[in-house]
Structure formats: C-alpha cells, structure tokens
Design a protein around this motif. Structure first.
Motif, PDB file in Angstrom:
ATOM      1  N   GLU A  99       0.862  -1.220  -0.029  1.00  0.00           N
ATOM      2  CA  GLU A  99      -0.138   0.054  -0.165  1.00  0.00           C
ATOM      3  C   GLU A  99       0.718   1.200   0.051  1.00  0.00           C
ATOM      4  N   GLU A 100       2.275   1.252   0.460  1.00  0.00           N
ATOM      5  CA  GLU A 100       3.008   2.299   0.495  1.00  0.00           C
ATOM      6  C   GLU A 100       3.553   2.611  -0.905  1.00  0.00           C
ATOM      7  N   LEU A 101       3.451   1.748  -1.708  1.00  0.00           N
ATOM      8  CA  LEU A 101       3.742   1.986  -3.271  1.00  0.00           C
ATOM      9  C   LEU A 101       2.550   2.779  -3.795  1.00  0.00           C
ATOM     10  N   PHE A 102       1.184   2.319  -3.656  1.00  0.00           N
ATOM     11  CA  PHE A 102       0.346   3.029  -4.189  1.00  0.00           C
ATOM     12  C   PHE A 102       0.045   4.278  -3.555  1.00  0.00           C
ATOM     13  N   LYS A 103       0.218   4.458  -2.215  1.00  0.00           N
ATOM     14  CA  LYS A 103       0.057   5.919  -1.566  1.00  0.00           C
ATOM     15  C   LYS A 103       1.185   6.907  -2.277  1.00  0.00           C
ATOM     16  N   ILE A 107      -2.607   6.808  -5.915  1.00  0.00           N
ATOM     17  CA  ILE A 107      -3.660   5.943  -6.311  1.00  0.00           C
ATOM     18  C   ILE A 107      -4.674   5.974  -4.991  1.00  0.00           C
ATOM     19  N   THR A 108      -5.757   6.279  -5.182  1.00  0.00           N
ATOM     20  CA  THR A 108      -6.741   6.511  -4.040  1.00  0.00           C
ATOM     21  C   THR A 108      -8.277   6.077  -4.718  1.00  0.00           C
ATOM     22  N   GLY A 110     -11.687   6.435  -6.429  1.00  0.00           N
ATOM     23  CA  GLY A 110     -11.699   6.851  -7.535  1.00  0.00           C
ATOM     24  C   GLY A 110     -11.025   6.124  -8.935  1.00  0.00           C
ATOM     25  N   ASP A 111      -9.857   5.733  -8.304  1.00  0.00           N
ATOM     26  CA  ASP A 111      -8.892   4.888  -9.256  1.00  0.00           C
ATOM     27  C   ASP A 111      -9.511   3.564  -9.496  1.00  0.00           C
ATOM     28  N   LEU A 112      -9.549   2.957 -11.080  1.00  0.00           N
ATOM     29  CA  LEU A 112      -9.830   1.654 -11.065  1.00  0.00           C
ATOM     30  C   LEU A 112      -8.698   0.962 -11.857  1.00  0.00           C
ATOM     31  N   LEU A 113      -8.124  -0.154 -11.020  1.00  0.00           N
ATOM     32  CA  LEU A 113      -6.866  -0.683 -11.188  1.00  0.00           C
ATOM     33  C   LEU A 113      -7.225  -2.260 -11.797  1.00  0.00           C
ATOM     34  N   LEU A 114      -6.395  -2.553 -12.947  1.00  0.00           N
ATOM     35  CA  LEU A 114      -6.492  -3.698 -13.630  1.00  0.00           C
ATOM     36  C   LEU A 114      -5.535  -4.543 -13.158  1.00  0.00           C
ATOM     37  N   ALA A 131      -3.396  -4.403  -1.311  1.00  0.00           N
ATOM     38  CA  ALA A 131      -2.945  -3.106  -1.067  1.00  0.00           C
ATOM     39  C   ALA A 131      -3.752  -1.889  -1.773  1.00  0.00           C
ATOM     40  N   ALA A 132      -4.063  -2.209  -3.171  1.00  0.00           N
ATOM     41  CA  ALA A 132      -4.762  -1.243  -3.866  1.00  0.00           C
ATOM     42  C   ALA A 132      -6.114  -0.921  -3.060  1.00  0.00           C
ATOM     43  N   ARG A 133      -6.786  -1.924  -2.549  1.00  0.00           N
ATOM     44  CA  ARG A 133      -8.084  -1.746  -1.897  1.00  0.00           C
ATOM     45  C   ARG A 133      -8.146  -1.077  -0.517  1.00  0.00           C
ATOM     46  N   ALA A 134      -6.599  -1.169  -0.299  1.00  0.00           N
ATOM     47  CA  ALA A 134      -6.536  -0.705   1.250  1.00  0.00           C
ATOM     48  C   ALA A 134      -6.237   0.882   1.082  1.00  0.00           C
ATOM     49  N   VAL A 135      -6.033   1.464  -0.344  1.00  0.00           N
ATOM     50  CA  VAL A 135      -5.850   2.913  -0.490  1.00  0.00           C
ATOM     51  C   VAL A 135      -7.038   3.419  -1.111  1.00  0.00           C
TER      52      VAL A 135
END
Length: 398
Positions: A99-103, A107-108, A110-114, A131-135
């Motif tokens: 999640e630190e990478l996505f922060k 990434i927050t 409203g973002d849609l991540l494939l 991690a993506a869902r955590a942010v």
C-alpha cells in the motif's frame, strides 16, 4: 539507548525462538542471543541466511523448516514460490506493505486498477489486490492471459492504472490502441514488474510512448515489500524492515556506496526472516546514523551475475546505465576477457539507424566508467543482440 526498532526486533525474535525450533537452532549454531540486539552492529553478528539454505531446511522439515513462529490455525494463506519455497501469510496482513507504493503513486478512491498478476500459488496477485483496496482503489482481478478481453475491459470500464509485467503491459497497450484507437487508451499509471536487461530504458520509452507514469517496488515473497519508489532516486526502504548491503560471501556489512547483497531483517517475527540474504545486489543511496539503509539503489542484478574485472565487481545494471545514458543506442553488452594477464572489457552497442556513432561511443564509455567504476577498453557496434542476451559475458576462462 537502543533504537526502537532494535528493541522490537530483540523482543520479537526472542519470543519467536521459543516457538520456532528452526530459528532457535540457527541462533544456537551461531551462539547468538536475540535479546542482546541493541544496534545494527549487534544484529550483524548473526550470519546471513541464504535463500538456498532456507529451501534446504524446508525440504528437511516441511513445510516451513521449523521457522514458523505462529500457530498454523492463524495462517490465512500459504504461498508457494519457485523452489518450491513455502511462505506463510497471517490473517490481517493486508497488502504486506505494498500500500505504501500505491500511496506514493497517488492511487486512491476513484482509481480503477486492472491487476494482471497471478492469483494462484505465488503472492503477487493477492498482495497487489489487497494493497490497492487498502488505499481505496477499485480492483479488477484480471490475472494472466486473455489480452483481447483485458483490452476490452480497459476501454469499457475506464481503467486508470494497470499492474503487470512489463511485457504484458506492452501487449495490452498495443492491443487497445490497435483495436480501439489511440484515444481509447486512458491509463495513467503502470505498476510494472522488475526485469533485468535494459528495463529502466524500456520504462522511459513506455512513459513517452503511452503517456503513463511507471512505478516499481522491490519485494520478495519471503519478506513482502522491502522498498518502493517515490519521487526520489531508487527505492525508499520500508520502515518495518532493516535493510543492509553486505559482502555476498562473508556477510559483513559494506561501506556506503559499495555494491553487495541486499540483506533484510523483518521487524515482525511471526515469519522470522532475520538477516535474510535476498540474492539481489544493490548499494545504499542513503543511510541513517547506524548504517541502516534508508534509500536503496536500483537492483544491480543477482549476486551471481556479477563479473569481477580488475578487482571490481561489474553488475548488469552498469550496462543498463550505458543504454539509458547513450542517445541512439537501443541495446548493449559487455564482454570480459583476459589478455596478457589483464582483464579487459569491450562494449558491444546496437545503434538506431542514423545514430551519431562517434558521440554514442563517447557517451557509452563515460556512462560505463561512472556506473561500473572502471573504464572500458573498447567499443564495437553490432547489428543485433538477442532479446534475452546476457548483459555481461565472461570469457576470461575461454
């Protein structure tokens, strides 16, 4: 007074040794008392545990080699990496630091991540997902393959970020553009898996060609996220890990700026990876007062991939830097030979059509000297290098 992280490591690993017989045996063999850890110097008295050693211990005492310091009932998953090596995942572990990478990438909600990483056996797919869902991002679990379907998904759902290997990202981007047109490509961020070869140069071309910002992290299945990119050079070390650069043979910590094996200690001791040798090489860009690495260089290659030239280890990363720094050059290789009892290095360069070869030769020699800390003995232009050709060819014994 000991630093807080060393107090936590001392307490955690003292408790872990009472639960994990493999860990206790490792401490006993080294005459090492985890309760004595007060500093990085204290920690460094423990010999490095190599990945190959962990694999052997797990074969002798499956599945975890006696290193698990938690109850089996508390595990949420068991991952299986090539070897195979078994890695436990505890319930509530989240994205294991990703999640630190996505922060850092912004990434927050409203973002849609494939997410195209595999969701079976290995941890990559699930860790990126969690991690993506955590942010706050929404995740489409694409997995591997099905490029036409995943290209359609990118267009019809409005994907803003993609997690993928570099090769599969390029496949998806080209499929979208060919099938739907350039304007259909709306992806802004690409989280790419690290590759050897001219990966950094490839990333720069991807950013220019596809209008994205690329991001990467350094992680292993054994440790989770070790370090991640932000707006600075290299990777920021995750605060839950003690990162060192050590001599790959002796395990002794190296001086700042020297290239060696990346050795990591996790603060959490349920899966007690203490002084774990990753087999990857790098050097410290920044360290704190006691020598703990706070900012790590880009990976220089696997420890065994380096070639010693005139008492200097040359890593594949030095050849990547030649490609990045030399306009008009799309690939390079170093060939090491021994002539008249002297190690020599010849750079082979693949130039773009119309490139200024005189300037390219000068730039390549300068870039190699800067990154490898030795001077090349010559430069030769060639027509082609195979896609997966070794960056360094050692012919000293030929």
């Amino acid at each position: 007074m000991p630093d807080a992280i060393y107090r936590k490591i001392a307490a955690a690993y003292g408790q872990a040794a009472r639960k994990a017989p493999g860990l206790k045996a490792r401490f006993d063999a080294a005459g090492f008392d985890p309760a004595s850890i007060r500093s990085l110097r204290d920690l460094s008295r423990l010999p490095v545990l190599k990945k190959e050693q962990l694999l052997a211990l797990q074969r002798e005492n499956p599945p975890f080699g006696g290193f698990l310091a938690a109850d089996l009932e508390s595990l949420s998953r068991i991952y299986v990496s090539p070897g195979p090596i078994f890695e436990p995942s505890l319930a509530g572990g989240g994205g294991h630091g990703f999640e630190e990478l996505f922060k850092a990438a912004g990434i927050t909600v409203g973002d849609l991540l494939l997410n195209t990483w595999s969701y079976h056996l290995v941890p990559a797919g699930l860790l990126f997902d969690e991690a993506a869902r955590a942010v706050g991002a929404t995740v489409i679990p694409g997995g591997t393959g099905n490029r036409e379907l995943q290209a359609q998904i990118i267009v019809e759902t409005g994907v803003t970020a993609v997690c993928a290997s570099t090769a599969f990202f390029l496949t998806l981007a080209d499929t979208v553009i060919e099938a739907y047109g350039r304007n259909a490509w709306k992806v802004r961020s690409a989280f790419l898996g690290g590759e050897m070869g001219n990966w950094m140069a490839k990333r720069r071309r991807i950013e220019a060609d596809y209008g994205v910002t690329t991001w990467a992290a350094y992680a292993t299945a054994d440790l989770g996220l070790v370090a991640y990119e932000d707006d600075g050079e290299g990777y920021v070390a995750h605060p839950n890990h003690v990162v060192q650069i050590c001599d790959p043979i002796s395990g002794e910590p190296l001086a700042a700026g020297e290239t060696g094996e990346i050795v990591v200690t996790a603060r959490d001791a349920n899966w007690p990876m203490i002084r774990f040798g990753t087999g990857d090489s790098g050097f410290a860009l920044e360290s704190d007062g006691d020598g703990r690495v706070t900012r790590l260089s880009a990976l220089q290659g696997r420890v065994g991939a380096a070639v010693k030239v005139r008492e200097i280890f040359v890593y594949p990363r030095a050849i990547e830097e030649v490609v990045i720094a030399t306009p008009g050059v799309r690939a390079a290789q170093a060939v090491v030979t021994c002539e008249n009892d002297r190690d020599t290095v010849r750079l082979l360069l693949v130039a773009e059509p119309g490139a200024d070869r005189i300037m390219a030769q000068t730039r390549a020699i300068e870039a190699f000297a800067t990154s490898a800390r030795i001077r090349a003995d010559g430069v030769e232009f060639i027509d082609l290098l195979e896609e997966n050709a070794s960056l360094i060819v050692n012919k000293k014994d030929a």
